[in-house]
Structures are given as C-alpha cells and as structure tokens.
Design an enzyme around this catalytic site. Structure first.
Site, PDB file in Angstrom:
ATOM      1  N   LYS A 111       0.860  -1.180   0.000  1.00 26.92           N
ATOM      2  CA  LYS A 111       0.000   0.000   0.000  1.00 26.92           C
ATOM      3  C   LYS A 111       0.899   1.234   0.000  1.00 26.92           C
ATOM      4  O   LYS A 111       2.038   1.157   0.481  1.00 26.92           O
ATOM      5  CB  LYS A 111      -0.904   0.019   1.246  1.00 26.92           C
ATOM      6  CG  LYS A 111      -2.166   0.828   1.070  1.00 26.92           C
ATOM      7  CD  LYS A 111      -3.242   0.040   0.337  1.00 26.92           C
ATOM      8  CE  LYS A 111      -4.481   0.850   0.094  1.00 26.92           C
ATOM      9  NZ  LYS A 111      -5.563   0.013  -0.450  1.00 26.92           N
TER      10      LYS A 111
HETATM   11  P1  NAD Z   1     -12.784   7.600  -3.259  1.00 23.44           P
HETATM   12  O1  NAD Z   1     -11.810   8.641  -2.877  1.00 23.44           O
HETATM   13  O2  NAD Z   1     -13.116   7.423  -4.690  1.00 23.44           O
HETATM   14  O3  NAD Z   1     -14.165   7.819  -2.474  1.00 23.44           O
HETATM   15  C1  NAD Z   1     -14.232   7.944  -1.073  1.00 23.44           C
HETATM   16  C2  NAD Z   1     -15.643   8.396  -0.724  1.00 23.44           C
HETATM   17  O4  NAD Z   1     -15.763   8.445   0.694  1.00 23.44           O
HETATM   18  C3  NAD Z   1     -15.989   9.800  -1.227  1.00 23.44           C
HETATM   19  O5  NAD Z   1     -17.335   9.806  -1.642  1.00 23.44           O
HETATM   20  C4  NAD Z   1     -15.817  10.665   0.014  1.00 23.44           C
HETATM   21  O6  NAD Z   1     -16.619  11.837  -0.033  1.00 23.44           O
HETATM   22  C5  NAD Z   1     -16.315   9.703   1.073  1.00 23.44           C
HETATM   23  N1  NAD Z   1     -15.849  10.046   2.426  1.00 23.44           N
HETATM   24  C6  NAD Z   1     -14.646  10.526   2.814  1.00 23.44           C
HETATM   25  N2  NAD Z   1     -14.640  10.742   4.144  1.00 23.44           N
HETATM   26  C7  NAD Z   1     -15.862  10.385   4.598  1.00 23.44           C
HETATM   27  C8  NAD Z   1     -16.474  10.378   5.858  1.00 23.44           C
HETATM   28  N3  NAD Z   1     -15.799  10.795   6.943  1.00 23.44           N
HETATM   29  N4  NAD Z   1     -17.752   9.937   5.949  1.00 23.44           N
HETATM   30  C9  NAD Z   1     -18.415   9.523   4.851  1.00 23.44           C
HETATM   31  N5  NAD Z   1     -17.900   9.508   3.621  1.00 23.44           N
HETATM   32  C10 NAD Z   1     -16.639   9.935   3.493  1.00 23.44           C
HETATM   33  O7  NAD Z   1     -12.224   6.228  -2.622  1.00 23.44           O
HETATM   34  P2  NAD Z   1     -12.566   4.743  -3.071  1.00 23.44           P
HETATM   35  O8  NAD Z   1     -11.536   4.306  -4.037  1.00 23.44           O
HETATM   36  O9  NAD Z   1     -14.010   4.626  -3.406  1.00 23.44           O
HETATM   37  O10 NAD Z   1     -12.270   3.944  -1.719  1.00 23.44           O
HETATM   38  C11 NAD Z   1     -13.226   3.837  -0.656  1.00 23.44           C
HETATM   39  C12 NAD Z   1     -12.836   2.682   0.245  1.00 23.44           C
HETATM   40  O11 NAD Z   1     -12.759   1.476  -0.520  1.00 23.44           O
HETATM   41  C13 NAD Z   1     -11.476   2.817   0.917  1.00 23.44           C
HETATM   42  O12 NAD Z   1     -11.516   2.204   2.178  1.00 23.44           O
HETATM   43  C14 NAD Z   1     -10.558   2.021   0.007  1.00 23.44           C
HETATM   44  O13 NAD Z   1      -9.392   1.562   0.654  1.00 23.44           O
HETATM   45  C15 NAD Z   1     -11.484   0.885  -0.375  1.00 23.44           C
HETATM   46  N6  NAD Z   1     -11.110   0.178  -1.599  1.00 23.44           N
HETATM   47  C16 NAD Z   1     -10.997   0.834  -2.779  1.00 23.44           C
HETATM   48  C17 NAD Z   1     -10.681   0.117  -3.927  1.00 23.44           C
HETATM   49  C18 NAD Z   1     -10.621   0.772  -5.284  1.00 23.44           C
HETATM   50  O14 NAD Z   1     -10.469   0.037  -6.272  1.00 23.44           O
HETATM   51  N7  NAD Z   1     -10.745   2.054  -5.412  1.00 23.44           N
HETATM   52  C19 NAD Z   1     -10.456  -1.264  -3.854  1.00 23.44           C
HETATM   53  C20 NAD Z   1     -10.595  -1.911  -2.624  1.00 23.44           C
HETATM   54  C21 NAD Z   1     -10.938  -1.169  -1.502  1.00 23.44           C
END
Ligand code: NAD
Length: 421
Positions: A111
């Site tokens: 990561k």
């Molecule tokens: P992103 O940046 O695209 O979206 C994050 C979202 O969370 C946004 O809508 C933001 O406004 C919201 N957010 C931020 N702080 C917040 C809070 N305090 N309360 C509520 N909402 C809040 O990120 P993402 O890629 O969608 O990732 C989200 C989660 O999924 C993370 O934990 C990440 O590690 C996990 N994840 C992502 C992927 C991927 O392919 N992008 C894969 C596996 C896991």
C-alpha cells in the site's frame, strides 16, 4: 519532526494485527511465521517537496509499504488523505496480502499513501506531487516488483502520471507498472467499476445463502466515490432499492428508494448531492443506523465501532471500504447475528480486475468487457463459497474464515520457500 512519520504503531495497524492474531491463534499458526507476518517486509518513508502554484515549496510525507512478497510482486493502492500515516499504510498493506491470497492472485500485499488533502490542491500541484512521489518510490516499484493502483483520493489520472513518470525514467513505456490506468494507455475495461461490482456479486451470493430476495431488499451505501457510487449503481441494476447514500459532507435518504440512474450522473457532474430532488438530508452517523437489508460502508476505516454497532439495523454488512469495522464492533455484530462480508472478500473485485489489467499489459493483448465481468464473477463467487464453507467447518465468522484462508496460503508459501539465508 512529528514522531508519527516513522511510527508503525497506530490504531489501524493495531486493528490489523489484532485480527491477524485472532486468526493465527485459531489456526494454530507456526510461532515463527506469526512473528514474521505481524511486520511488513519493507517500508519506505519519503518526503516530497512540491512547488505550489503560489511559488512556495511545500513538503509532503509519503509512504510505500510492502507487507509480503512470497507469492509474487506486491500490489496495492495509493491513498491521498490527511489521515495517512505509516501505521495506516502498513495495516492496509497487510490486508492486501490476505486479500490477494484469498482470491488466489499471484501477488503479495502493499500500500502507499501521501498525507495531503487532494481537494485543496490544483490539478498542476497534484501532478507535481504525484510525479515526485513516484520518483521517490521508483527503486521499489515495477511490474515484477510492486504494482500500485488507485485508492482513496487517487484515480485513473493519478495512475497515468505515475506510469508516465516511471516510463520516462526507464526510457520506454511500461504500462504494467500501475493498474487502474485510463484505457488508451493500457487500462482494462471494467476496472473502474470492478470493486463496486465485486461488492455486489458478494452481496448477491450472501442473499442466495440467507434466502433473501434481492427484489424485496434495501441498501444503504456510505461513500459515493469509486467503490460506493458503482456499488450503488449496480445494486440498483439488480433490483435492490438503494434508500440512502453519502459522501464526506453527509448523505441523502428516501425510504421509497433513490433514483440512482439519475443520481449517478448528477454527482459525476456536480461532485455534490446538492440540487438533487426527491430526498431528505441525513448525517453519516444517522445513515449507518437506517433499517435496511444491506449496509455498504465504502469510505474510510473504523466507522463502525462499539459506540454504534448495537444500533445498526442491517441483515448484511458488506465492507466495500478497508477496515470499516473495529474488532469490538465485530463482536457486537456477531452476537446480533449480522452477516458480515469482510473487506478482504467484499472489495477484492478491484485487485482482481487490476490483476487482469496487469496480465493484459504484460501480454499486450486485451480482453472484451464481458470476459472481464465473467472472470471476475467466477473468481469472487468461488472465493465467497470457500470462505463460507471454512466458516461453517470451523464454526467461526466470515471475517475470521477469510483471514485464516489467506494466511494459510501465505504460510504454505513461506514453509515451501524456507528462511533465507
Ligand atoms: P474515493 O476517494 O473514490 O471515495 C471515497 C468516498 O468516501 C468519497 O465519496 C468521500 O466523499 C467519502 N468520504 C470521505 N470521508 C468520509 C467520511 N468521513 N464519511 C463519509 N464519507 C466519506 O475512494 P474509493 O476508491 O471509493 O475507496 C473507498 C474505500 O474502498 C477505501 O476504504 C478504500 O481503501 C477501499 N477500496 C478501494 C478500492 C478501489 O479500487 N478504489 C479497492 C478496494 C478497496
């Protein structure tokens, strides 16, 4: 110099280690391996000087942590967020190891992250930050070494800058150094929505097992970024009524169901729920406590704790985010009979299609979208069934079963390879 810059210990890291210890105990893991798996193989801390648009230089802290590489190159996202610390990145790297092993990918876990608020940076500042971060971690990344991908606060554009910076240093194009790239430079069809799609595939498997009719079900999704927005969209496509969604500023709610087909383009264009009609406003805390069939936390970690776990009113908790549930909350939810699809399983669709992208880049031969969806479905549903049967056989929850399954594969690799020298 703030101590936390180099400090592995943090609440998220402690949580990852506590989950690991529980699984290790349950599977009677070799004590030597237990010591080894608790710490990352390699962690690089970098400082990133960036010339801001106003001419001043600002220094950001960045990290890349590789937890285990016994199965192959390491793999994991890059996060841009103010909460980024070495401990958080190390915890996320450890979860990536178990996740890749669990779904059967030839990868270890890694990561990366930069402590910054991307919303306050201009596009040019973000580009300079990304290019310098890439240059600083360049010695330890590469298609055969460690392959970054997008995570919170980063996207396909970030990956394009990383790929370009790496390629310029090498003197030739290296598309396989990152995944989650734009399609014209070697990105894969279906990658952008893959994590959300995978979350939905696991929810449908859970509903089949629990004999719940998707057409009579409701869903609540926290976070409307890459994972949350696609999960909501694909849930709605499968006839599941999405009644509430949120972002960092709060959420919107309609018990009769939100029109996701209209909301998705509205949010894409405006980056806010403001101006969307036919719904009420709701806070992120209230959102988690709405009665629903399935709750999908898809934002940040540790949002479900001992403080709110007894107020959740879902039948299924599908963890789109990494680490949204603390170990204390886990125990409360288990007592209350909530069926948990743990993060390492629920959100494994992202790294699975990243693997497809890497394979396509290395072969320079690209697949059709239908093929990607089918292969993702096969991998994720068979992983779900393996975890479910282990959880039944060992009489443990889905999280423990998923961790045990992943750890077992890494343990086998370590035992086969032996300890160097
Ligand atoms: P992103 O940046 O695209 O979206 C994050 C979202 O969370 C946004 O809508 C933001 O406004 C919201 N957010 C931020 N702080 C917040 C809070 N305090 N309360 C509520 N909402 C809040 O990120 P993402 O890629 O969608 O990732 C989200 C989660 O999924 C993370 O934990 C990440 O590690 C996990 N994840 C992502 C992927 C991927 O392919 N992008 C894969 C596996 C896991």
């Amino acid at each position: 110099m703030p101590e936390s810059l180099y400090e592995l210990d943090s609440p998220t890291y402690r949580m990852a280690v506590a989950q690991f210890e529980e699984a290790a105990e349950c599977m009677n893991l070799d004590p030597n391996l237990r010591e080894r798996f608790k710490v990352p193989r390699r962690a690089l801390v970098v400082s990133i000087p960036v010339r801001m648009d106003n001419g001043k230089v600002k220094v950001f802290q960045g990290y890349r942590v590789q937890h285990d590489d016994s199965l192959g190159p390491t793999k994991g996202g890059v996060r841009y967020h103010l909460s980024v610390t070495l401990g958080e990145v190390a915890a996320l790297a450890m979860w990536m190891t178990w996740k890749c092993a669990l779904v059967g990918l030839p990868y270890g876990g890694a990561k990366g992250g930069v402590r910054c608020d991307p919303a306050t940076l201009s596009k040019n500042e973000l580009q300079r930050l990304t290019r310098r971060y890439t240059a600083e971690i360049l010695p330890i990344i590469g298609p055969e070494i460690d392959v970054p991908a997008p995570d919170v606060g980063t996207n396909a554009q970030t990956m394009a800058w990383m790929m370009d910076t790496y390629s310029m240093q090498k003197g030739y194009s290296v598309p396989g150094v990152v995944t989650g790239k734009p399609i014209p430079i070697g990105g894969s069809l279906g990658r952008e929505e893959a994590t959300g799609r995978g979350v939905v595939y696991t929810i449908l498997e859970a509903m089949k097992y629990l004999k719940i009719d998707p057409q009579k079900s409701t869903a609540v999704v926290q976070g409307f970024g890459n994972v949350g927005s696609h999960a909501a969209r694909i849930l709605a496509d499968h006839g599941i009524k999405v009644i509430a969604v949120s972002d960092s500023k709060g959420g919107i709610y309609n018990p009769k169901g939100l029109d996701i087909a209209k909301l998705y383009p509205h949010y894409l264009n405006n980056h806010t729920f403001e101006g969307f009609s036919g719904c009420d406003r709701i806070t992120n805390e209230e959102l988690l406590e709405q009665p629903c069939t399935v709750l999908v936390p898809a934002a940040l970690s540790e949002v479900i704790t001992e403080k709110n776990a007894d107020r959740l009113k879902c039948k299924i908790l599908a963890e789109g985010a990494n680490g949204p549930t603390t170990p204390n909350a886990d125990r409360i939810l288990a007592e209350r009979g909530v069926f948990i699809i743990p993060d390492v399983l629920a959100n494994s669709g992202g790294v699975t299609v990243s693997y497809f992208e890497w394979v396509q880049d290395l072969q320079q031969y690209f697949w059709k979208e239908k093929e990607i969806h089918e292969k993702l479905f096969d991998i994720i549903t068979s992983a779900f069934q393996r975890v479910l049967s282990l959880s039944q056989k060992k009489k443990v929850g889905m999280r423990l079963a998923a961790q045990m399954h992943g750890i077992e594969k890494i343990a086998q690799a370590h035992l086969a390879r032996g300890l160097y020298p």
